[in-house]
Motif scaffolding. Structure first.
Motif, PDB file in Angstrom:
ATOM      1  N   TRP A   1       0.804  -1.222   0.000  1.00  0.00           N
ATOM      2  CA  TRP A   1       0.000   0.000   0.000  1.00  0.00           C
ATOM      3  C   TRP A   1       0.842   1.279   0.000  1.00  0.00           C
ATOM      4  CZ3 TRP A   1      -5.237   0.500  -0.534  1.00  0.00           C
ATOM      5  CH2 TRP A   1      -5.976  -0.688  -0.517  1.00  0.00           C
ATOM      6  N   LYS A   2       2.137   1.129  -0.234  1.00  0.00           N
ATOM      7  CA  LYS A   2       2.992   2.319  -0.290  1.00  0.00           C
ATOM      8  C   LYS A   2       2.495   3.273  -1.380  1.00  0.00           C
ATOM      9  CE  LYS A   2       7.801   3.796  -0.699  1.00  0.00           C
ATOM     10  NZ  LYS A   2       9.215   3.380  -0.934  1.00  0.00           N
ATOM     11  N   GLY A   3       2.489   4.540  -1.076  1.00  0.00           N
ATOM     12  CA  GLY A   3       2.028   5.536  -2.036  1.00  0.00           C
ATOM     13  C   GLY A   3       0.577   5.953  -1.829  1.00  0.00           C
ATOM     14  N   THR A   4      -0.079   5.342  -0.831  1.00  0.00           N
ATOM     15  CA  THR A   4      -1.481   5.696  -0.562  1.00  0.00           C
ATOM     16  C   THR A   4      -1.625   6.480   0.742  1.00  0.00           C
ATOM     17  OG1 THR A   4      -1.959   3.645   0.650  1.00  0.00           O
ATOM     18  CG2 THR A   4      -2.219   3.587  -1.750  1.00  0.00           C
ATOM     19  N   GLU A   5      -0.513   6.954   1.262  1.00  0.00           N
ATOM     20  CA  GLU A   5      -0.545   7.604   2.578  1.00  0.00           C
ATOM     21  C   GLU A   5      -1.418   8.870   2.584  1.00  0.00           C
ATOM     22  OE1 GLU A   5       3.073   5.120   2.169  1.00  0.00           O
ATOM     23  OE2 GLU A   5       2.197   6.736   0.950  1.00  0.00           O
ATOM     24  N   ASP A   6      -1.686   9.437   1.431  1.00  0.00           N
ATOM     25  CA  ASP A   6      -2.495  10.655   1.356  1.00  0.00           C
ATOM     26  C   ASP A   6      -3.984  10.380   1.181  1.00  0.00           C
ATOM     27  OD1 ASP A   6      -2.308   9.643  -1.243  1.00  0.00           O
ATOM     28  OD2 ASP A   6      -2.361  11.641  -2.156  1.00  0.00           O
ATOM     29  N   TRP A   7      -4.387   9.112   1.261  1.00  0.00           N
ATOM     30  CA  TRP A   7      -5.777   8.777   0.936  1.00  0.00           C
ATOM     31  C   TRP A   7      -6.790   9.308   1.940  1.00  0.00           C
ATOM     32  CZ3 TRP A   7      -6.914   3.466  -1.761  1.00  0.00           C
ATOM     33  CH2 TRP A   7      -6.269   3.453  -3.006  1.00  0.00           C
ATOM     34  N   ASP A   8      -6.406   9.541   3.189  1.00  0.00           N
ATOM     35  CA  ASP A   8      -7.350  10.152   4.126  1.00  0.00           C
ATOM     36  C   ASP A   8      -7.844  11.481   3.558  1.00  0.00           C
ATOM     37  OD1 ASP A   8      -7.462   8.216   6.125  1.00  0.00           O
ATOM     38  OD2 ASP A   8      -5.715   9.009   7.164  1.00  0.00           O
ATOM     39  N   ASN A   9      -6.908  12.297   3.094  1.00  0.00           N
ATOM     40  CA  ASN A   9      -7.270  13.597   2.523  1.00  0.00           C
ATOM     41  C   ASN A   9      -7.850  13.459   1.124  1.00  0.00           C
ATOM     42  OD1 ASN A   9      -6.375  15.064   4.789  1.00  0.00           O
ATOM     43  ND2 ASN A   9      -4.275  15.106   4.024  1.00  0.00           N
ATOM     44  N   LEU A  10      -7.232  12.599   0.319  1.00  0.00           N
ATOM     45  CA  LEU A  10      -7.681  12.440  -1.069  1.00  0.00           C
ATOM     46  C   LEU A  10      -9.129  11.978  -1.145  1.00  0.00           C
ATOM     47  CD1 LEU A  10      -7.148  12.303  -4.137  1.00  0.00           C
ATOM     48  CD2 LEU A  10      -6.322   9.954  -3.786  1.00  0.00           C
ATOM     49  N   LEU A  11      -9.484  10.951  -0.386  1.00  0.00           N
ATOM     50  CA  LEU A  11     -10.842  10.423  -0.459  1.00  0.00           C
ATOM     51  C   LEU A  11     -11.855  11.388   0.147  1.00  0.00           C
ATOM     52  CD1 LEU A  11     -10.449   6.578   0.158  1.00  0.00           C
ATOM     53  CD2 LEU A  11     -10.084   7.939  -1.912  1.00  0.00           C
ATOM     54  N   ALA A  12     -11.418  12.182   1.128  1.00  0.00           N
ATOM     55  CA  ALA A  12     -12.301  13.223   1.684  1.00  0.00           C
ATOM     56  C   ALA A  12     -12.587  14.282   0.626  1.00  0.00           C
ATOM     57  CB  ALA A  12     -11.670  13.853   2.917  1.00  0.00           C
ATOM     58  N   GLU A  13     -11.559  14.648  -0.134  1.00  0.00           N
ATOM     59  CA  GLU A  13     -11.745  15.608  -1.228  1.00  0.00           C
ATOM     60  C   GLU A  13     -12.684  15.044  -2.287  1.00  0.00           C
ATOM     61  OE1 GLU A  13      -7.817  16.298  -2.590  1.00  0.00           O
ATOM     62  OE2 GLU A  13      -7.210  17.474  -0.832  1.00  0.00           O
ATOM     63  N   ARG A  14     -12.515  13.762  -2.592  1.00  0.00           N
ATOM     64  CA  ARG A  14     -13.369  13.116  -3.591  1.00  0.00           C
ATOM     65  C   ARG A  14     -14.817  13.053  -3.096  1.00  0.00           C
ATOM     66  NH1 ARG A  14     -10.639   9.909  -7.352  1.00  0.00           N
ATOM     67  NH2 ARG A  14      -8.663  10.922  -7.891  1.00  0.00           N
ATOM     68  N   ALA A  15     -15.001  12.800  -1.801  1.00  0.00           N
ATOM     69  CA  ALA A  15     -16.351  12.758  -1.238  1.00  0.00           C
ATOM     70  C   ALA A  15     -17.026  14.119  -1.358  1.00  0.00           C
ATOM     71  CB  ALA A  15     -16.296  12.319   0.228  1.00  0.00           C
ATOM     72  N   ALA A  16     -16.250  15.179  -1.188  1.00  0.00           N
ATOM     73  CA  ALA A  16     -16.798  16.532  -1.321  1.00  0.00           C
ATOM     74  C   ALA A  16     -17.235  16.801  -2.757  1.00  0.00           C
ATOM     75  CB  ALA A  16     -15.763  17.564  -0.871  1.00  0.00           C
ATOM     76  N   ILE A  17     -16.479  16.303  -3.738  1.00  0.00           N
ATOM     77  CA  ILE A  17     -16.858  16.462  -5.148  1.00  0.00           C
ATOM     78  C   ILE A  17     -18.194  15.783  -5.408  1.00  0.00           C
ATOM     79  CG2 ILE A  17     -16.259  15.864  -7.529  1.00  0.00           C
ATOM     80  CD1 ILE A  17     -13.307  16.061  -6.713  1.00  0.00           C
ATOM     81  N   SER A  18     -18.325  14.541  -4.963  1.00  0.00           N
ATOM     82  CA  SER A  18     -19.575  13.809  -5.162  1.00  0.00           C
ATOM     83  C   SER A  18     -20.728  14.491  -4.426  1.00  0.00           C
ATOM     84  CB  SER A  18     -19.428  12.365  -4.680  1.00  0.00           C
ATOM     85  OG  SER A  18     -18.518  11.653  -5.489  1.00  0.00           O
ATOM     86  N   GLY A  19     -20.438  14.995  -3.218  1.00  0.00           N
ATOM     87  CA  GLY A  19     -21.467  15.677  -2.442  1.00  0.00           C
ATOM     88  C   GLY A  19     -21.966  16.930  -3.122  1.00  0.00           C
ATOM     89  N   ARG A  20     -21.090  17.581  -3.878  1.00  0.00           N
ATOM     90  CA  ARG A  20     -21.502  18.767  -4.636  1.00  0.00           C
ATOM     91  C   ARG A  20     -22.277  18.378  -5.892  1.00  0.00           C
ATOM     92  NH1 ARG A  20     -18.477  20.652  -8.621  1.00  0.00           N
ATOM     93  NH2 ARG A  20     -16.552  19.788  -7.744  1.00  0.00           N
ATOM     94  N   LEU A  21     -21.797  17.358  -6.583  1.00  0.00           N
ATOM     95  CA  LEU A  21     -22.438  16.959  -7.832  1.00  0.00           C
ATOM     96  C   LEU A  21     -23.838  16.384  -7.626  1.00  0.00           C
ATOM     97  CD1 LEU A  21     -19.459  15.323  -9.767  1.00  0.00           C
ATOM     98  CD2 LEU A  21     -20.690  17.411 -10.388  1.00  0.00           C
TER      99      LEU A  21
END
Length: 250
Positions: free
Chosen positions: A216-236
């Motif tokens: 799973w190396k390289g996914t350390e930013d997923w807490d923030n990344l997936l939160a940002e993605r959730a905000a996109i879906s929440g807006r759309l």
């Protein structure tokens, strides 16, 4: 009709985590929260050496997020919280120090494809066709996209994300790397899952923990990344296009 649930059963070092919802195993926010908590707890349970993620029933592994909750979203913050449900489960899975085996018995849609993709080793029946249907309702697979892309590659993920009306067969998912093996029926699948999980239990837990971190190396930013993605879906989901589309489903 059976009530929704998340339950855990431990046998011979294997932690079986099972979720269920009568609506084709679609997952509302409360069940997703329970699932994330159960996965985290399993990772901290010394009695568990390997985790098996499965769903109840014999047809659909997971139909994605609860449509009933989706149609009732009326503001961006509620939308972000709704779409964060699968983000929290995926992050719990990647952070879990134990290997997670996915047992996929049937069709898998949207967020369910994300769950399957977030497992470390995924086994399925020939009935486990997959579909990313989010574009159909005016949003997209933003939250599950990173997990799906990690397994299928950008080409495979974009293909099924854009072709939102069609299921892709289990053999296609195997060729792309999501499924490790495809079995003729549930009985054969369960036997194979059991054998593989028991074999993993004989290995050094510390070695498996280190390997999981490496995978799973390289996914350390997923807490923030997936939160940002959730905000996109929440807006759309509040867009005029999506609201009109959801009216048709109502």
């Amino acid at each position: 009709m059976m009530e929704p649930y998340v339950k855990q059963h431990i046998a011979n070092g294997i932690g079986y985590l099972e979720f269920f919802h009568p609506a084709h195993n679609s997952l509302p926010g409360d069940i997703l929260a329970q699932l994330a908590q159960t996965i985290t707890a399993a990772g901290n349970n010394a009695e568990i050496k390997v985790v098996v993620l499965k769903s109840g029933g014999d047809r659909t592994f997971c139909a994605g997020a609860s449509f009933e909750e989706l149609v009732n979203i009326n503001d961006a913050e509620t939308g972000k919280v709704f779409f964060s449900g699968f983000a929290n489960v995926i992050n719990a899975m990647r952070k879990c120090p134990k290997f997670i085996i996915g047992r996929i018995q049937g069709k898998t849609v949207g967020g369910g494809v994300g769950l399957a993709s977030a497992t470390d080793y995924c086994m399925a029946t020939k009935f486990a066709a997959i579909k990313l249907s989010e574009l159909n309702v005016g949003i997209g697979p933003f939250v599950v996209g990173p997990a799906v892309e990690r397994k299928l590659g950008l080409s495979g993920m974009s293909q099924i994300a854009m072709d939102a009306n069609n299921f892709y067969p289990a053999e296609w998912a195997k060729e792309k790397g999501l499924f490790t093996e495809v079995y003729a029926d549930m009985e054969t699948l369960d036997e194979a899952v059991e054998v593989f999980a028991q074999r993993l239990c004989t290995y050094n837990p510390e070695a498996m923990k280190e390997m999981k971190q490496m995978f799973w190396k390289g996914t350390e930013d997923w807490d923030n990344l997936l939160a940002e993605r959730a905000a996109i879906s929440g807006r759309l989901v509040l867009s005029a296009f999506t609201k009109e589309t959801l009216k048709k489903f109502k």
